[in-house]
Design a protein around this motif. Sequence first.
Motif: not given
Length: 468
Positions: A263, A265, A156
């Motif tokens: 989260k 990315w 992440t």
Amino acid sequence: MKNDFNSFLVIVFIIYCLLEFRSANRCFNSPHFLSQWTDVEAQRTRKPITLEHECGDFPAKVEIQIRPKTGNWTNFYFPGIGSSQRDDDRNETYGGIVYKYNKDEVVLIIPGVNDGYSSGTIIYTGASTWRGPVAQNESRAQVRTLVWCPGDLPDTSYESQWIPFNNSGKGSFLEIPHNQGNFPDLITVQIRQEGTEWLSDGIGSMSALKPDTSTSWGGVIYGYNRSHVRVWAPYRKNGQLFSANDGWGSATELWSRGLVRIKSWKVTNMHYVTTQLNQNSNQELSLNTIYNQNEDLMIVRVLADNGYNKGFLFPASGAVQNDDSMSPYGGVIYSASSDTLRIWTPVLSGSRYLIYINDDWGNSMYPQTSKSAKLLIQIWKSSTCAMSTAPSVTTSTSNNLQSSDPNSANQQKSNQAQTSKLSSASSVIPAAVGGSLLFLAVSGAVVAIVLWKKYRRNRVVGETKEEG
């Protein structure tokens, strides 16, 4: 024998270096768990369907794929939904499969009458108040589940701790800095039921049908821009963080309190398609690539181009839950084949919107009514790799976070104060670890090359001596 042993050591060292480099720059892999197709039927599949995903940890990403059992469009898959916004109290059609999950299982919840009308179906794209390429109303369908465990996705670029969240007052809104300085390629908002390990996923718009204090409905809406994630829960009219009750078979799920984790990315080599959304926009789009429905991850978002949330991306959905001509609602529905995306949007007259967040959400912070927007489709292909550079930790204070809402400044300061320490730690630690592993990998590769050259040179010298 000695030379052979040295050669073996060099090969082992090279393999070790490659593995260390992969751990610092992991790729997006195919799902850890891909279930078989299961036949389901609204009003008849009364009990939730439970599937064991074998992660042994909270999944990083869960995708539900739903397709018609028969007909011409079995190659187009609809996603599941993170919460129901309907019950069976009104005789008006609603659709979808609701899901939740924990460290071991995914549970699929199918529409089924409780004490009202049997108006729930599985695939539903709306009636005359919705526009799209085809009209679909399927009570029989097939469903399967794809689960990516934490190790199947790259590291992440940002991860919050679990943050308390509820359906009352100030506790129903969050604004969290993700500190990326740009749009993350993927954001997940997971909602954890208080006192349990059950999770649900956030949604992108309100589509509840005239909710009141006796209605079962809920969900957690989220959107994000280049610097922040905003999260809304219903805080009036009996709205819950998660709902699958009274019209969802034997399920009686109502979560009023819980925790939220965010989260993000960033990856490279992602394929994406964009298009403008309005009353006259295209309803079918070519993906201009092959989307492998067994392995790839499709991310469909709607970008607000006006209002308090201008510049924020919201997730699209998988089923119509409201098509009442007199009720306000919003949302964008989609299904996808291996090369085409289909889109359904409300007929944009009256109180119908592409993105809709009214004053019943998030302590009335940042409401949204969008009749024009942009659609962003992203496809992560299996083996798509993460960014090799450390994530940006620049804090943005751009104008698009400001509004004329007199309550916004105090709320924003409060939320930022609660989360600034979390975001700093979450950004610095992955950067330090990733940088160290990358340095180790490069150093190892250099040492391996030197050892290999020395080995070759010694071998040539030895052969020359033998010939002499």
